[in-house]
Scaffold this active site. Sequence first.
Site, short mmCIF file in Angstrom:
data_model
loop_
_atom_site.label_atom_id
_atom_site.label_comp_id
_atom_site.label_asym_id
_atom_site.label_seq_id
_atom_site.Cartn_x
_atom_site.Cartn_y
_atom_site.Cartn_z
N CYS A 175 6.80 -3.46 16.39
CA CYS A 175 5.53 -4.10 16.03
C CYS A 175 4.44 -3.02 16.05
O CYS A 175 4.18 -2.40 17.08
CB CYS A 175 5.18 -5.22 17.01
SG CYS A 175 3.51 -5.85 16.75
N CYS A 204 1.62 -3.65 18.58
CA CYS A 204 2.05 -3.36 19.97
C CYS A 204 2.04 -1.85 20.21
O CYS A 204 1.65 -1.39 21.28
CB CYS A 204 3.43 -3.94 20.23
SG CYS A 204 3.45 -5.73 20.52
N ASP A 234 -9.78 -1.23 10.69
CA ASP A 234 -8.65 -1.42 9.78
C ASP A 234 -8.41 -0.12 9.02
O ASP A 234 -9.36 0.53 8.57
CB ASP A 234 -8.94 -2.57 8.82
CG ASP A 234 -7.68 -3.04 8.10
OD1 ASP A 234 -7.26 -4.19 8.36
OD2 ASP A 234 -7.12 -2.28 7.29
N HIS A 261 1.89 -10.15 22.66
CA HIS A 261 2.48 -10.28 21.32
C HIS A 261 2.78 -11.74 21.01
O HIS A 261 3.72 -12.32 21.54
CB HIS A 261 3.77 -9.45 21.17
CG HIS A 261 4.36 -9.58 19.80
ND1 HIS A 261 4.11 -8.67 18.79
CD2 HIS A 261 5.13 -10.55 19.25
CE1 HIS A 261 4.72 -9.06 17.69
NE2 HIS A 261 5.34 -10.20 17.94
N GLY A 285 -0.39 -14.49 3.30
CA GLY A 285 -0.17 -13.06 3.08
C GLY A 285 -0.21 -12.25 4.37
O GLY A 285 -0.56 -11.07 4.36
N HIS A 320 1.66 -9.89 14.26
CA HIS A 320 1.06 -9.89 15.60
C HIS A 320 -0.36 -10.40 15.39
O HIS A 320 -1.13 -9.79 14.62
CB HIS A 320 1.10 -8.46 16.18
CG HIS A 320 0.51 -8.31 17.56
ND1 HIS A 320 1.14 -7.58 18.55
CD2 HIS A 320 -0.65 -8.77 18.10
CE1 HIS A 320 0.39 -7.59 19.65
NE2 HIS A 320 -0.72 -8.31 19.39
N HIS A 322 -3.98 -11.32 14.80
CA HIS A 322 -5.17 -10.47 14.71
C HIS A 322 -6.24 -11.19 13.89
O HIS A 322 -5.93 -12.01 13.03
CB HIS A 322 -4.85 -9.10 14.09
CG HIS A 322 -4.19 -9.19 12.75
ND1 HIS A 322 -2.84 -9.44 12.60
CD2 HIS A 322 -4.68 -9.06 11.49
CE1 HIS A 322 -2.55 -9.46 11.31
NE2 HIS A 322 -3.64 -9.25 10.61
N HIS A 364 -9.56 -10.45 11.50
CA HIS A 364 -10.35 -9.49 10.74
C HIS A 364 -11.83 -9.84 10.89
O HIS A 364 -12.22 -10.99 10.70
CB HIS A 364 -10.02 -9.58 9.24
CG HIS A 364 -8.60 -9.28 8.88
ND1 HIS A 364 -8.23 -8.12 8.23
CD2 HIS A 364 -7.45 -9.98 9.05
CE1 HIS A 364 -6.93 -8.13 8.01
NE2 HIS A 364 -6.42 -9.25 8.49
P1 AMP Z 1 -2.73 -9.11 7.53
O1 AMP Z 1 -2.45 -9.28 6.07
O2 AMP Z 1 -3.76 -10.07 8.02
O3 AMP Z 1 -1.45 -9.11 8.34
O4 AMP Z 1 -3.41 -7.69 7.63
C1 AMP Z 1 -2.90 -6.60 8.32
C2 AMP Z 1 -3.99 -5.56 8.33
O5 AMP Z 1 -3.58 -4.52 9.19
C3 AMP Z 1 -4.27 -4.93 6.96
O6 AMP Z 1 -5.65 -5.10 6.65
C4 AMP Z 1 -3.90 -3.46 7.17
O7 AMP Z 1 -4.75 -2.58 6.46
C5 AMP Z 1 -4.05 -3.32 8.68
N1 AMP Z 1 -3.25 -2.24 9.26
C6 AMP Z 1 -1.92 -2.02 9.09
N2 AMP Z 1 -1.52 -0.95 9.81
C7 AMP Z 1 -2.62 -0.49 10.45
C8 AMP Z 1 -2.88 0.60 11.35
N3 AMP Z 1 -1.89 1.44 11.74
N4 AMP Z 1 -4.14 0.79 11.81
C9 AMP Z 1 -5.12 -0.05 11.43
N5 AMP Z 1 -4.95 -1.09 10.60
C10 AMP Z 1 -3.72 -1.31 10.11
ZN ZN Z 2 3.05 -6.92 18.66
#
Ligand code: AMP
Ligand code: ZN
Length: 111
Positions: A5, A8, A31, A47, A92, A97, A99, A101
């Site tokens: 993950c 994580c 992001d 998680h 989408g 995990h 989160h 935005h």
């Molecule tokens: P979601 O579609 O809501 O699952 O969005 C996942 C978000 O995580 C996307 O906006 C990605 O740009 C962001 N993301 C993925 N990997 C990383 C990372 N290593 N550091 C920061 N953001 C990330």
């Molecule tokens: Zn996780």
Amino acid sequence: MKEDCIFCKIINNEIPSTKVYEDDTLIAFNDINPIAPVHILVVPKVHVENLMELEDNELLVHIVEVIKQIAKEQGIDKEGFRVVTNNGENAGQEVKHLHFHILGGKKLGVN
Ligand code: AMP
Ligand code: ZN
């Protein structure tokens, strides 16, 4: 902690991130692929896959408090901002995990 993950791993400092906030229960970082001038992810340290798996209402309240604090610190609290959490396939959700935005710093589109 779930293996493989990415969030994580960020929480465990195995992958770098640009942190803007951290406490015992959650972390917030920029992001990596921002779609707005302010694009911050607020991530609980536990998680859980998404909102449907979250049963800790206290944590949810804390997340909202921290979102409001970050909005103030980023100077987007007055002009407005958006909070989005993608749950599952039709939304989408890429990272499995939970989160949130925080999007702001410009006039956002209707979607
Ligand atoms: P979601 O579609 O809501 O699952 O969005 C996942 C978000 O995580 C996307 O906006 C990605 O740009 C962001 N993301 C993925 N990997 C990383 C990372 N290593 N550091 C920061 N953001 C990330
Ligand atoms: Zn996780």
